[in-house]
Design a protein around this motif. Structure first.
Motif, short mmCIF file in Angstrom:
data_model
loop_
_atom_site.label_atom_id
_atom_site.label_comp_id
_atom_site.label_asym_id
_atom_site.label_seq_id
_atom_site.Cartn_x
_atom_site.Cartn_y
_atom_site.Cartn_z
N GLY A 92 -6.80 -2.62 0.37
CA GLY A 92 -8.12 -2.54 0.99
C GLY A 92 -8.04 -2.91 2.45
N ALA A 93 -9.19 -3.22 3.05
CA ALA A 93 -9.35 -3.67 4.44
C ALA A 93 -9.37 -2.51 5.42
N SER A 94 -8.68 -1.40 5.16
CA SER A 94 -8.71 -0.25 6.04
C SER A 94 -8.36 1.00 5.25
N MET A 95 -8.60 2.15 5.89
CA MET A 95 -8.36 3.42 5.22
C MET A 95 -6.89 3.55 4.81
N LEU A 96 -6.67 4.03 3.59
CA LEU A 96 -5.32 4.21 3.07
C LEU A 96 -4.85 5.64 3.39
#
Length: 628
Positions: free
Chosen positions: A338-342
């Motif tokens: 998570g936390a940012s676009m993969l």
């Protein structure tokens, strides 16, 4: 104790409605994080709770605490804080990298008062401001053996008279003692030494209740001084339950933790949720995922400790996908991201390299931690997951007057969240009755404005499309940066992409893009620009440039830091505008209180009018300094 209603079957998206047929209040959740810990010690006293590695190189030499030991140490530390006048509405600041003592101190701070973790990597001014906002008079900080830089900041704070006591943490597994400085009016002592004589079988104060504040988490600090988001015990326990209520992991599963404890993911996902299930957590050394030795030893760590699950940001998985699997990793069943676009390339690379699925999630500090989760057996391409049980997520349109209109399923708008994990508000002051909290415009009738753009389908799956505040406004036309990033991420050589606004004399802003590439590829910036221009959904979104970088900037907790890219884009624009101007020696783009500022250094006595003439044509904040 009857746990029958506590753990429903939660294997697939189809289970959601059945779970919510039972009210959350009827599931028998502990009323506070203290009661959660006490429950674990009662149910599984001899089962390992935390295994802390001194550092990544000593991955087979952890310090082990069972659940009973953990509660004993938390009691001692909480009673030490109580003896130092910490009460229910008092914050305890924590400034340290991860170590065994920090886990204890964080839990103990929530027993006696309120935990206020602070990232030691923030600027000194931000740390002092967070300490001021929290009103903390007790600071728990890394000692000189654990983190010399954090220790230096702690000493400076103590010497300023801002605190009454400084409790010092040692590295995991170390008992050595350095002579600590003496500061008039401030108690400075090693935490473990001071707590060793305190009552260990119970907390001598009043136990917290569900509505009491448990923690003040700063929100990352990407724009100006970070805000302090207040979590109640009910927030944290509910979210921990939502995370632990899965059928993939059982009580014998072990988790790997390497994110810093000043971030909600580390506390909720790898401390509280495992305690609810009696699971053990293996903690990396103080550098966490920033330690190169973690990657060289990672698969051996998985094999030795039989790691079943881990949580990290996309950049961690990008690195691991290039680390040869030199051990038996059959125990590893799920990797949370998570936390940012993969990026698709990172997902494909990691899963093909390891055979382990990457499960995306979605959340933010203002909703405690996690609000959406994925399922390994029921993938939904493009989604970051289905809303978690008892949380509601919708897309809304917000007009210029701030009025909300709910949007139908599948339509893109600003995402909003409601439910038991929505935070109590930001700290805006303190008076005799305690902290003054305010949603500062993010809370509307119990719903949290996330600031994220996205859509929600009929099954509650969330699809992110960008950040509302990251919109690029080109001549009054709104451009979602995700439109550009999605096209770039489809290129086989691109592993990461970020689009931001660059100043423009005609349109005000134009889009530019930054990318990271698979090592060794020969793709050029010109080719990537042509690729994107041909495929982007609208002509206005075609980026003015595509720049290849070694890494996209992120915050300390792995979230994209687009302000740094906006500063670089503005610097490049300023450099082109001043290329014919004499005596310009240096141009720098920085972020100051959330704004991009261009600093132009010129020689002593230079004519500044040419600089002014060139830069005034752009929507840029700039200043001139003389440089000898």
């Amino acid at each position: 104790m009857n746990d029958a209603p506590l753990w429903p079957s939660y294997d697939s998206p189809d289970d959601l409605n059945g779970i919510e047929a039972t009210p959350l209040a009827d599931r028998g959740l502990p009323q506070s994080t203290y009661h959660l810990l006490a429950r674990a010690a009662e149910l599984w006293p001899q089962r390992p709770a935390v295994l802390c590695l001194p550092d990544a190189r000593q991955w087979d030499e952890p310090m082990v605490r069972n659940h009973a030991d953990l509660l004993t140490e938390v009691h001692r530390t909480a009673n030490l804080l109580y003896k130092n006048n910490v009460r229910r509405d008092d914050a305890v600041a924590l400034l340290s990298p991860n170590c065994a003592e920090l886990i204890v101190a964080t839990l103990a701070a929530q027993v006696a008062g309120i935990a206020a973790p602070i990232n030691a990597g923030l600027s000194h001014s931000h740390i002092r401001e967070l300490l001021r906002r929290s009103s903390a008079r007790i600071l728990v900080a890394a000692g000189p053996e654990l983190d010399p830089l954090a220790w230096a900041v702690a000493r400076e704070i103590a010497a300023s008279g801002a605190i009454e006591a400084l409790f010092v943490l040692r590295p995991t597994g170390k008992s050595t003692t350095t002579e600590l400085l003496r500061i008039d009016g401030v108690q400075v002592v090693y935490l473990a030494d001071a707590a060793s004589e305190c009552e260990e079988t119970r907390f001598i104060g009043s136990a917290p209740s569900r509505d009491d504040l448990a923690a003040l988490f700063h929100t990352g600090g990407t724009t100006g001084a970070p805000k302090l988001a207040a979590h109640t015990h009910a927030n944290e326990v509910a979210n921990a339950w939502m995370i632990a209520a899965n059928s993939v992991l059982d009580e014998d599963s072990r988790l790997f933790a390497a994110l810093p404890l000043f971030h909600v993911n580390a506390l909720v996902v790898t401390v509280l949720a495992p305690l609810l299930r009696g699971q053990a957590v293996v903690w990396a050394g103080p550098l966490g995922y920033r330690d190169p030795a973690v990657y060289s030893s990672f698969w051996k760590i998985v094999e030795h400790h039989r790691i079943a699950a881990m949580s990290a940001v996309p950049t961690v998985y990008a690195v691991l996908s290039h680390c040869p699997v030199d051990a038996d990793i059959s125990s590893l069943r799920v990797c949370l991201v998570g936390a940012s676009m993969l990026p698709a390339a990172v997902r494909t690379g990691f899963e093909s390299h390891t055979g382990v699925p990457l499960l995306e999630g979605y959340g933010l500090t203002e909703a405690t931690c996690a609000s959406a989760r994925s399922f390994s057996a029921a993938t939904r391409p493009g989604a970051v997951g289905q809303r978690m049980a008892y949380q509601q997520i919708k897309a809304v349109s917000i007009d210029e007057r701030g009025h909300w209109t709910d949007l139908p399923d599948g339509q893109v708008g600003t995402l909003a969240i409601s439910g038991p994990t929505v935070f109590a508000g930001y700290v805006v002051g303190r008076d005799a009755s305690g902290y003054q909290l305010d949603g500062l415009g993010t809370l509307v009738d119990g719903w949290l404005d996330t600031g994220d753009l996205g859509r929600v389908d009929a099954d509650g799956f969330v699809y992110l499309t960008g950040r509302a505040k990251d919109l690029i406004i080109r001549g009054g036309h709104n451009i979602d940066p995700a439109m550009i990033e999605d096209v770039l991420l489809q290129h086989s050589s691109v592993t990461g992409a970020a689009a931001v606004a660059a100043p423009d004399t005609h349109s005000g802003e134009v889009p530019v893009a930054y990318v990271t590439l698979t090592p060794g590829v020969a793709t050029t910036e010109k080719e990537l620009l042509a690729w994107t221009t041909e495929r982007v959904a609208e002509a206005a979104a075609a980026p003015r440039s595509v720049t290849v970088v070694d890494a996209l900037p992120v915050t300390d907790v792995g979230k994209p830091y687009k302000l740094a890219l906006r500063a670089d884009a503005a610097r490049r624009v300023a450099a082109r505008a001043l290329i014919e101007v004499d005596d310009v020696e240096h141009i720098e783009g920085t972020v100051e209180d959330g704004a991009v500022v261009i600093t132009v250094s010129v020689g002593v006595g230079s004519d500044e009018s040419a600089v002014r003439s060139a830069l005034d044509a752009y929507p840029i904040i700039w200043r001139i300094t003389e440089r000898v």
